[in-house]
Design a protein around this motif. Sequence first.
Motif, short mmCIF file in Angstrom:
data_model
loop_
_atom_site.label_atom_id
_atom_site.label_comp_id
_atom_site.label_asym_id
_atom_site.label_seq_id
_atom_site.Cartn_x
_atom_site.Cartn_y
_atom_site.Cartn_z
N VAL A 105 0.88 -1.26 0.17
CA VAL A 105 -0.30 -0.60 0.11
C VAL A 105 0.77 1.36 -0.13
O VAL A 105 0.49 2.48 -0.61
N ILE A 106 1.94 1.25 0.88
CA ILE A 106 2.07 2.87 0.53
C ILE A 106 3.36 2.63 -0.73
O ILE A 106 4.25 3.63 -0.50
N THR A 107 4.21 1.43 -0.57
CA THR A 107 4.27 1.72 -2.23
C THR A 107 3.62 2.28 -3.22
O THR A 107 4.79 3.43 -4.08
N LEU A 108 2.77 2.83 -3.09
CA LEU A 108 1.64 3.63 -4.12
C LEU A 108 1.69 5.17 -3.98
O LEU A 108 0.82 5.52 -4.30
N LEU A 109 2.95 5.51 -2.25
CA LEU A 109 2.04 6.35 -2.23
C LEU A 109 2.59 7.39 -2.52
O LEU A 109 2.28 8.25 -3.40
N PRO A 110 3.67 7.25 -3.35
CA PRO A 110 4.72 8.80 -4.68
C PRO A 110 3.37 9.23 -5.44
O PRO A 110 3.37 10.08 -6.23
#
Length: 194
Positions: free
Chosen positions: A84-89
Motif C-alpha cells: 500500500v505505501i509503495t503506491l504513496l508516491p
Amino acid sequence: MQTNRFETFFDAILAIIITVLVLKIPQPTAPTPEAFLELNSIFLAYLISFLVLYNIWHANHNLFKIVDTIDNNSVWIYGTMTFVITLLPYFTIWIANHVYSIPAETMFGLIFIVTHILNVLATKAIYRSNPYNQELYELNFDSYYMSTPMIILIIGFILTYTIYIPGIFVSCLISVVLWIVLGRLLRRRGNGNR
C-alpha cells in the motif's frame, strides 16, 4: 522471525519510497521565488506523505527495540502495508497536481486510511505474538486516542463530498500530525516520562 532482519528490510523499502517521492517533485519552471511558490501544493503533499512514512518508520523502530521476534501474521500484514505505501508516491503527485479533484482526494485519503488500519493490525499482531513482553504491554497502543486520526480522516471525506473538496487533503495533514503527537505521548507515558 527475528525482528532485526525484518526491520532492515522494511527500513530499506521506506528509504526507497521516500527517495522516489522526492524525485517526483518537479523543478520550478523558472529560477524565481514565484515559480518555486507555484509548487506549494506539491510540497505540502510531499510533507504529508513524508511525515506518514517517517512516523511509520519511527514507530516501528521503537516497537522493534523491545520485540525480538514476530510471527507470520505480522509479516503478512507488514507485507500488505508495504504494498500500500509503495503506491504513496503515485497518489501524492496526483493529489498535488489536482487538489480540487474528488477522485484524487478520495484515493489519497484511502491510502492513508488503509495504511492506518494496517499499522494498527500489525501492532496488534505483534502484541499477540509476544504475550509475555511486559515492556510492550506498558506502551498500551490500544488507547482510544489512537482512533482520533481515523475520525479526522472520516471528517475529511465528509467535507470533500459535501462542501470543501480539499477536505481530505487537509484532514490527512491534521491526522498525520495527531498520529505523531499521540504516538509520542503514549510512548512517553509507557516509558514513565523518560
